[in-house]
Design a protein around this motif. Structure first.
Motif, short mmCIF file in Angstrom:
data_model
loop_
_atom_site.label_atom_id
_atom_site.label_comp_id
_atom_site.label_asym_id
_atom_site.label_seq_id
_atom_site.Cartn_x
_atom_site.Cartn_y
_atom_site.Cartn_z
N ARG A 61 31.30 43.42 22.50
CA ARG A 61 30.17 43.09 23.36
C ARG A 61 30.63 42.43 24.67
NH1 ARG A 61 25.52 39.66 20.61
NH2 ARG A 61 25.52 41.58 19.33
N THR A 62 31.59 41.53 24.57
CA THR A 62 32.10 40.85 25.77
C THR A 62 32.74 41.84 26.73
OG1 THR A 62 32.52 38.85 24.47
CG2 THR A 62 33.61 39.01 26.61
N PHE A 63 33.49 42.80 26.18
CA PHE A 63 34.15 43.81 27.00
C PHE A 63 33.12 44.65 27.76
CE2 PHE A 63 35.87 48.03 27.75
CZ PHE A 63 37.16 47.78 28.22
N VAL A 64 32.08 45.07 27.06
CA VAL A 64 31.04 45.90 27.69
C VAL A 64 30.30 45.12 28.76
CG1 VAL A 64 28.90 47.16 27.29
CG2 VAL A 64 30.76 47.33 25.62
N ILE A 65 29.94 43.87 28.43
CA ILE A 65 29.19 43.05 29.40
C ILE A 65 30.02 42.81 30.65
CG2 ILE A 65 28.21 40.77 29.82
CD1 ILE A 65 27.36 40.72 26.86
N MET A 66 31.29 42.41 30.50
CA MET A 66 32.14 42.10 31.65
C MET A 66 32.50 43.35 32.43
SD MET A 66 32.18 38.94 31.78
CE MET A 66 33.23 38.89 33.23
N THR A 67 32.58 44.50 31.74
CA THR A 67 32.90 45.74 32.44
C THR A 67 31.83 46.08 33.48
OG1 THR A 67 34.13 46.64 30.57
CG2 THR A 67 33.30 48.22 32.16
N PHE A 68 30.58 45.90 33.11
CA PHE A 68 29.49 46.25 34.02
C PHE A 68 28.99 45.05 34.83
CE2 PHE A 68 29.43 49.53 30.75
CZ PHE A 68 29.35 50.67 31.52
N LEU A 69 29.26 43.84 34.35
CA LEU A 69 28.79 42.65 35.07
C LEU A 69 29.76 42.23 36.17
CD1 LEU A 69 26.50 40.58 35.11
CD2 LEU A 69 27.85 39.16 33.55
N SER A 70 31.07 42.42 35.96
CA SER A 70 32.06 41.98 36.95
C SER A 70 31.85 42.59 38.33
CB SER A 70 33.47 42.27 36.44
OG SER A 70 33.76 41.51 35.30
N PRO A 71 31.64 43.93 38.45
CA PRO A 71 31.36 44.49 39.79
C PRO A 71 30.12 43.89 40.44
CG PRO A 71 31.91 46.24 38.26
CD PRO A 71 31.72 45.01 37.45
N LEU A 72 29.08 43.61 39.62
CA LEU A 72 27.87 43.00 40.16
C LEU A 72 28.16 41.60 40.69
CD1 LEU A 72 25.24 44.06 37.44
CD2 LEU A 72 25.40 44.90 39.79
N ILE A 73 29.00 40.85 39.96
CA ILE A 73 29.36 39.50 40.40
C ILE A 73 30.13 39.55 41.70
CG2 ILE A 73 30.73 37.47 39.83
CD1 ILE A 73 30.07 37.97 36.88
N VAL A 74 31.11 40.48 41.79
CA VAL A 74 31.93 40.60 43.00
C VAL A 74 31.07 40.98 44.20
CG1 VAL A 74 33.79 41.91 44.10
CG2 VAL A 74 34.04 41.16 41.73
N VAL A 75 30.23 42.00 44.02
CA VAL A 75 29.35 42.43 45.11
C VAL A 75 28.37 41.32 45.48
CG1 VAL A 75 27.57 44.08 45.80
CG2 VAL A 75 29.58 44.88 44.56
N GLY A 76 27.87 40.62 44.46
CA GLY A 76 26.97 39.50 44.72
C GLY A 76 27.66 38.41 45.53
N MET A 77 28.92 38.12 45.20
CA MET A 77 29.67 37.12 45.96
C MET A 77 29.88 37.56 47.40
SD MET A 77 30.26 34.44 44.15
CE MET A 77 31.56 33.69 45.12
N VAL A 78 30.19 38.85 47.59
CA VAL A 78 30.36 39.37 48.95
C VAL A 78 29.06 39.24 49.74
CG1 VAL A 78 30.82 41.45 50.32
CG2 VAL A 78 32.23 40.94 48.31
N GLY A 79 27.95 39.61 49.09
CA GLY A 79 26.65 39.50 49.74
C GLY A 79 26.29 38.05 50.05
N LEU A 80 26.61 37.14 49.12
CA LEU A 80 26.33 35.72 49.32
C LEU A 80 27.13 35.16 50.49
CD1 LEU A 80 24.95 33.10 48.39
CD2 LEU A 80 26.88 32.75 46.82
N ILE A 81 28.42 35.53 50.56
CA ILE A 81 29.27 35.07 51.66
C ILE A 81 28.74 35.59 53.00
CG2 ILE A 81 31.58 35.26 52.68
CD1 ILE A 81 32.67 35.29 49.79
N GLY A 82 28.35 36.89 53.00
CA GLY A 82 27.79 37.46 54.22
C GLY A 82 26.51 36.77 54.64
N TRP A 83 25.67 36.44 53.66
CA TRP A 83 24.40 35.76 53.96
C TRP A 83 24.65 34.36 54.49
CZ3 TRP A 83 21.67 31.82 51.00
CH2 TRP A 83 20.39 31.57 51.48
N LEU A 84 25.59 33.62 53.83
CA LEU A 84 25.91 32.27 54.28
C LEU A 84 26.53 32.28 55.67
CD1 LEU A 84 27.40 30.76 50.98
CD2 LEU A 84 25.16 30.28 52.00
N THR A 85 27.35 33.32 55.95
CA THR A 85 27.94 33.46 57.28
C THR A 85 26.84 33.64 58.33
OG1 THR A 85 29.91 34.46 56.33
CG2 THR A 85 29.58 34.76 58.68
#
Length: 433
Positions: A20-44
């Protein structure tokens, strides 16, 4: 490949993929990375909209006209107010800061007497702009005091643009080394992260089966060496699958995010047309040519070879450590031999390779098997003789064979040892059995 080894690989792969952890992190990790990029862009964007209000008390009345408002900084002229009154106003209105330019008899004294008052440390770029404005003005004043003609001085300034060309007549960009370092550094860093993440998976898998006493049943029908290799291969296949999904999903999400939220790839406050006009067109063309001339085929093939070789080398060590201990806490005493070469490879790559990719330090560490997967990948974009790559790969393969044998000996004994923290001395004793 024996049927038992195939079964172990299949079992490890399926158990990882269905986790379950493998499946969750497989699909959640790209969302987290993209979310961080979007957050940085918004804060900028938020930061770029904030205007810093700076009060200027210019007793000389020489500089106030030179402080022109920009999108980032607004200058307020308080030159007619007393300094203490201006300070109270800045504090009460919670303004960004106060620039005080006293009236001095000489420019040298003035340059040493200018002060900036602020509740918190001011932004470096703001101070840099202020210093540049005052410096330019004082320089002009010094020229005039010496009776020099400013127009003549400006016309006399020489702009140097050194052209870089090899002996075959091919021109290269000044940024060529940084582009090469970016390609090599990214490959080396990805390899290091893969080794640490999936090597730990192998170790945890061994520790889990050992603590649950499942291993005693498994090795009654499977050789310890086959079990170790099966775990390494099965986990690596699961890791490669996860990595490919990350790349695919990450690319799709980045494209969606940039189009949906209108994220501008240009830095805040920079007009693309202005940036293009200000940049050297020939330099840009040379930079593109340098990227196209990179040994991309060699880099991709080498990345795959060193990716597999480096993973096998370190995963064998991780498997041996997992077999020797009873818990992840006990494994910490053996982590230094793994982490140290990886970190050393990264530091050598970023500090030695970029300065001298063909120097003694870079060449030696690209041959040492524990650091070669990282350092050689960083050297390849700079152009490495084929014989050096072959020697490095040969040494890596030889080290893998030795390390698999070495780890297999420890694995064979340690997998059935319980309740005692082994020392390095005891691990070497196990090699004799």
């Amino acid at each position: 490949m024996s049927s038992n080894l195939q079964l172990i690989i299949k079992r490890e792969f399926i158990s990882r993929v269905r986790n379950r952890t493998f499946v969750i992190m497989t699909f959640l990790s790209p969302l987290i990375v993209v979310g961080m990029v979007g957050l940085i862009g918004w804060l900028t964007t938020l930061n770029s909209d904030e205007v810093k209000e700076v009060v200027v008390v210019d007793e000389t009345k020489l500089f106030i006209q030179d402080f022109q408002n920009t999108k980032e900084v607004a200058y307020l002229d308080y030159s007619n107010f007393d300094l203490d009154v201006a300070k109270d106003s800045v504090i009460s209105k919670k303004l960004y800061g106060l620039l005080y330019i006293p009236n001095k008899t000489s420019n040298d004294d003035l340059a040493k007497s200018i002060q900036f008052y602020a509740e918190e440390s001011p932004n470096f770029s703001v101070l840099n702009k202020i210093e540049r404005i005052i410096s330019n003005k004082l320089t002009e004043q010094n020229y005039k005091n010496e009776g020099l003609n400013l127009a003549v001085i400006e016309r006399s300034k020489a702009k140097i643009n050194i052209q870089i060309e090899n002996f075959s007549g091919e021109k290269t960009s000044k940024m060529s080394n940084y582009v090469k370092m970016a390609f090599g550094g990214l490959a080396g860093y990805l390899l290091m992260m893969f080794i640490i993440i999936y090597g730990n998976m192998v170790m945890r898998s061994v520790i889990e089966e050992k603590t649950n006493r499942i291993i005693e049943i498994i090795i009654s029908s499977v050789k310890p060496m086959q079990l170790m290799l099966g775990k390494i291969l099965g986990t690596s296949f699961a890791g490669i699958l996860q990595f490919l999904i990350w790349v695919l999903l990450g690319g799709i999400l980045l494209i969606i995010a940039t189009s949906l939220f209108g994220i501008d790839p240009q830095p805040a406050g920079v007009d693309p047309s202005v940036a293009l006009e200000a940049s050297n067109q020939e330099e840009i063309q040379l930079l593109i040519q340098d990227i196209l001339k990179l040994p991309l085929v060699t880099l991709v093939l080498s990345f795959f070879i060193y990716f597999v070789g480096g993973y096998f080398l370190y995963s064998s060590i991780y498997a041996a450590i997992g077999a020797a201990v009873d818990s992840e806490t006990d494994s910490q005493q053996f982590m230094l031999p793994i982490i140290l070469p990886l970190m050393l490879g990264i530091y050598v790559g970023f500090f030695a390779v970029i300065e001298n990719p063909h120097g003694t330090v870079s060449t030696v560490f690209s041959m040492i098997p524990l650091t070669s997967p990282i350092v050689m990948l960083m050297r390849i974009p700079f152009g490495v003789p084929w014989w050096q790559i072959l020697v490095s790969i040969s040494l890596l393969i030889g080290s893998i064979i030795f390390m698999v044998w070495f780890a297999g000996k420890i694995y064979r004994i340690g997998i059935l040892m319980y309740g005692k923290k082994p020392s390095y001395k005891e691990l070497f004793k196990w090699l004799k059995y």
